[in-house]
Design an enzyme around this catalytic site. Structure first.
Site, mmCIF file in Angstrom:
data_model
loop_
_atom_site.group_PDB
_atom_site.id
_atom_site.type_symbol
_atom_site.label_atom_id
_atom_site.label_comp_id
_atom_site.label_asym_id
_atom_site.label_seq_id
_atom_site.Cartn_x
_atom_site.Cartn_y
_atom_site.Cartn_z
ATOM 1 N N ARG A 64 27.309 9.169 45.304
ATOM 2 C CA ARG A 64 26.683 9.983 44.263
ATOM 3 C C ARG A 64 26.302 11.382 44.763
ATOM 4 O O ARG A 64 26.328 12.346 44.003
ATOM 5 C CB ARG A 64 25.443 9.254 43.736
ATOM 6 C CG ARG A 64 24.824 9.891 42.516
ATOM 7 C CD ARG A 64 23.820 8.946 41.886
ATOM 8 N NE ARG A 64 23.186 9.501 40.704
ATOM 9 C CZ ARG A 64 21.863 9.635 40.559
ATOM 10 N NH1 ARG A 64 21.049 9.250 41.536
ATOM 11 N NH2 ARG A 64 21.368 10.135 39.458
ATOM 12 N N HIS A 68 26.773 14.977 42.747
ATOM 13 C CA HIS A 68 25.664 15.873 42.426
ATOM 14 C C HIS A 68 25.745 17.194 43.192
ATOM 15 O O HIS A 68 25.125 18.175 42.801
ATOM 16 C CB HIS A 68 24.326 15.168 42.655
ATOM 17 C CG HIS A 68 23.971 14.216 41.556
ATOM 18 N ND1 HIS A 68 22.683 13.964 41.151
ATOM 19 C CD2 HIS A 68 24.762 13.461 40.751
ATOM 20 C CE1 HIS A 68 22.687 13.085 40.149
ATOM 21 N NE2 HIS A 68 23.944 12.760 39.896
ATOM 22 N N ASN A 96 17.932 14.674 40.030
ATOM 23 C CA ASN A 96 17.882 14.279 41.440
ATOM 24 C C ASN A 96 16.554 13.680 41.892
ATOM 25 O O ASN A 96 16.521 12.788 42.748
ATOM 26 C CB ASN A 96 18.179 15.498 42.335
ATOM 27 C CG ASN A 96 19.595 16.015 42.162
ATOM 28 O OD1 ASN A 96 20.495 15.244 41.814
ATOM 29 N ND2 ASN A 96 19.797 17.296 42.391
ATOM 30 N N HIS A 195 30.258 3.796 38.781
ATOM 31 C CA HIS A 195 29.134 2.943 38.379
ATOM 32 C C HIS A 195 29.476 1.457 38.526
ATOM 33 O O HIS A 195 28.724 0.602 38.077
ATOM 34 C CB HIS A 195 28.682 3.272 36.950
ATOM 35 C CG HIS A 195 27.979 4.598 36.837
ATOM 36 N ND1 HIS A 195 27.476 5.087 35.656
ATOM 37 C CD2 HIS A 195 27.672 5.532 37.778
ATOM 38 C CE1 HIS A 195 26.904 6.272 35.870
ATOM 39 N NE2 HIS A 195 27.021 6.566 37.150
HETATM 40 C C1 HEM Z 1 29.475 10.531 33.250
HETATM 41 C C2 HEM Z 1 28.341 11.085 33.559
HETATM 42 C C3 HEM Z 1 27.343 10.412 34.441
HETATM 43 C C4 HEM Z 1 26.060 10.133 34.118
HETATM 44 C C5 HEM Z 1 25.364 10.454 32.812
HETATM 45 C C6 HEM Z 1 25.479 9.458 35.257
HETATM 46 C C7 HEM Z 1 24.169 9.028 35.319
HETATM 47 C C8 HEM Z 1 23.649 8.227 36.317
HETATM 48 C C9 HEM Z 1 22.319 7.697 36.330
HETATM 49 C C10 HEM Z 1 21.246 7.955 35.275
HETATM 50 C C11 HEM Z 1 22.200 6.930 37.434
HETATM 51 C C12 HEM Z 1 20.958 6.147 37.882
HETATM 52 C C13 HEM Z 1 20.012 7.097 38.579
HETATM 53 C C14 HEM Z 1 18.603 6.571 38.654
HETATM 54 O O1 HEM Z 1 18.234 5.760 37.805
HETATM 55 O O2 HEM Z 1 17.873 6.990 39.567
HETATM 56 C C15 HEM Z 1 23.445 6.985 38.135
HETATM 57 C C16 HEM Z 1 23.709 6.339 39.317
HETATM 58 C C17 HEM Z 1 24.885 6.473 40.017
HETATM 59 N N1 HEM Z 1 25.922 7.343 39.710
HETATM 60 FE FE1 HEM Z 1 26.195 8.285 37.972
HETATM 61 N N2 HEM Z 1 26.415 9.340 36.232
HETATM 62 C C18 HEM Z 1 27.571 9.909 35.789
HETATM 63 C C19 HEM Z 1 28.738 10.059 36.501
HETATM 64 C C20 HEM Z 1 28.888 9.689 37.823
HETATM 65 C C21 HEM Z 1 29.983 10.085 38.674
HETATM 66 C C22 HEM Z 1 31.108 11.007 38.250
HETATM 67 C C23 HEM Z 1 29.774 9.493 39.884
HETATM 68 C C24 HEM Z 1 30.591 9.575 41.157
HETATM 69 C C25 HEM Z 1 31.761 10.136 41.255
HETATM 70 C C26 HEM Z 1 28.554 8.729 39.785
HETATM 71 C C27 HEM Z 1 28.035 7.937 40.778
HETATM 72 C C28 HEM Z 1 26.869 7.212 40.668
HETATM 73 C C29 HEM Z 1 26.476 6.187 41.613
HETATM 74 C C30 HEM Z 1 27.296 5.691 42.786
HETATM 75 C C31 HEM Z 1 25.204 5.739 41.215
HETATM 76 C C32 HEM Z 1 24.316 4.704 41.932
HETATM 77 C C33 HEM Z 1 23.513 5.432 43.013
HETATM 78 C C34 HEM Z 1 22.569 4.565 43.834
HETATM 79 O O3 HEM Z 1 22.508 3.350 43.687
HETATM 80 O O4 HEM Z 1 21.848 5.170 44.657
HETATM 81 N N3 HEM Z 1 28.036 8.892 38.538
HETATM 82 N N4 HEM Z 1 24.324 7.804 37.438
#
Ligand code: HEM
Ligand SMILES: *[C@@H]1O[C@H](CO)[C@@H](O)[C@H](O)[C@H]1NC(C)=O
Ligand SMILES: *[C@@H]1O[C@H](CO)[C@@H](O)[C@H](O)[C@H]1NC(C)=O
Ligand SMILES: *[C@@H]1O[C@H](CO)[C@@H](O)[C@H](O)[C@H]1NC(C)=O
Ligand SMILES: *[C@@H]1O[C@H](CO)[C@@H](O)[C@H](O)[C@H]1NC(C)=O
Length: 323
Positions: A64, A68, A96, A195
């Site tokens: 992630r 970001h 973030n 995800h």
């Molecule tokens: C399509 C738009 C996207 C939205 C709206 C989004 C939103 C989010 C949100 C809200 C979370 C949880 C954060 C939290 O609750 O603290 C999350 C986690 C995550 N996102 Fe996304 N995301 C998107 C696209 C992506 C992309 C493009 C990637 C990587 C290429 C990605 C990788 C991740 C990963 C791996 C997690 C888990 C992180 C962890 O467990 O520490 N996301 N995302």
């Protein structure tokens, strides 16, 4: 009046220059450090593997970081800069704060890399390689990472607030935010397959589990409500896996969940909600190999977003601050 052949040539040459300079990806290369840091990949990989063996979620957190970083003024390591009394970075920006993690692991990687080859490898490239190694370690596809990015001396909290899409966005707003950095709808649907690993906080899925009963599997809603109270401020940081079955395996289960109305975030379910991306989600849900090849292509494309190259920026000694 006809152009003289000489000025015609000059115009053609200029057009080529503009094309090449405009496509900054042309300046990155997979062999950028092969002479200056021959052990770079093994050095990074061993730190990534040991971090993930201590905590499997770390692979998701590291992946992630790359997203970001790249979405905010390009893949330039700006996300890694700490706030100081005179400098506001991106870590406290809305998408973030209390959410992105893995900075200590990046520090460990940077120290190991500096020991192996001082002052040559950028923090921006380190997170590009780290993202790939995380995906591979959790069972996903591999690819050759393009390298040669340099590190920004600046960061932008405002740009982080506005460029990283929030989970409340609908499909058309999500398409626009990816399109703003040159990524297609297909790139987006493939990238969000990330995800398939990692966790989200209650504050980011509360409204969905209490209010989106029409598009959410009721048994998943019941389960998630148990650890995410319906009152704002209570249990906000309680975690749930984005992929309920295999949150530490990089597979195509995320898409299978979407087809079954089991996307955890509002934004996740947008990709399968009767709109233009439904057919792609269906394809990825049945074909792991189509997903992985599109994912790899999109990761490379995301990594090409506005890198600093040549003599722009710097090679930071410490990823948390400008030299
Ligand atoms: C399509 C738009 C996207 C939205 C709206 C989004 C939103 C989010 C949100 C809200 C979370 C949880 C954060 C939290 O609750 O603290 C999350 C986690 C995550 N996102 Fe996304 N995301 C998107 C696209 C992506 C992309 C493009 C990637 C990587 C290429 C990605 C990788 C991740 C990963 C791996 C997690 C888990 C992180 C962890 O467990 O520490 N996301 N995302
Ligand atoms: C970014 O968002 C955070 C959290 O909502 C807010 O406190 C901060 O003022 C915003 N920063 C800028 C520069 O807009
Ligand atoms: C999506 O969200 C945008 C911005 O909030 C809004 O203007 C638009 O009407 C929404 N589109 C749909 C199809 O709901
Ligand atoms: C659900 O929607 C209602 C009506 O819009 C709102 O008052 C309530 O706060 C929402 N609940 C959650 C948990 O988001
Ligand atoms: C929130 O949960 C409490 C306790 O379970 C319940 O009494 C209340 O009706 C719920 N409110 C909403 C909006 O779901």
């Amino acid at each position: 009046m006809a152009l003289s052949s000489c000025s015609f040539k000059a115009i053609v040459t200029l057009a080529f220059l503009v094309l090449f300079m405009g496509g900054s990806s042309a300046q990155l290369s997979t062999t950028f450090y092969s002479k200056s840091c021959p052990n770079l990949f093994t050095t990074i990989n061993s730190v990534v593997k040991s971090a993930i063996s201590k905590e499997a979620r770390m692979g998701a957190s590291l992946l992630r970081l790359f997203f970001h970083d790249c979405f905010v003024n390009g893949c330039d390591g700006s996300l890694l800069l700490d706030d100081t009394s005179t400098f506001t970075g991106e870590k406290r920006a809305a998408p973030n704060f209390n959410s992105v993690r893995g900075f200590d692991v990046v520090d460990n990687i940077k120290s190991a890399v500096e020991q192996a080859c001082p002052n040559v490898v950028s923090c921006a490239d380190i997170i590009a390689i780290t993202a790939r190694d995380s995906v591979v370690t959790l069972g996903g596809p591999s690819w050759n990472v393009l390298l040669g990015r340099r590190d920004a001396r600046t960061a932008s909290q405002a740009a982080a607030n506005s460029s990283i899409p929030p989970p409340t966005f609908n499909l058309s707003a999500l398409i626009s935010s990816f399109s703003a950095v040159g990524l297609s709808t297909k790139d987006m649907v493939a990238l969000v397959g990330s995800h398939t690993i990692g966790q989200a906080r209650c504050t980011n899925f509360r409204a969905r589990i209490y209010n989106e009963t029409n598009s959410l599997d009721s048994s998943l809603a019941q389960t998630r409500r148990r650890n995410c109270p319906n009152t704002t401020g209570s249990g906000d940081n309680n975690l749930a896996p984005l992929d309920l079955q295999t949150p530490t395996a990089f597979d195509n289960n995320y898409y299978k969940n979407l087809v079954n109305q089991r996307g955890l975030l509002h934004s996740d379910q947008q990709f399968f909600s009767g709109g233009s991306t439904d057919s792609l989600v269906r394809t990825y849900s049945t074909g792991q190999s189509t997903f992985t090849s599109d994912f790899v292509a999109a990761m490379i494309k995301m990594g090409n977003i506005r890198p600093l190259t040549g003599s722009s920026g710097e090679i930071r000694k410490n990823c948390r601050r400008s030299n």
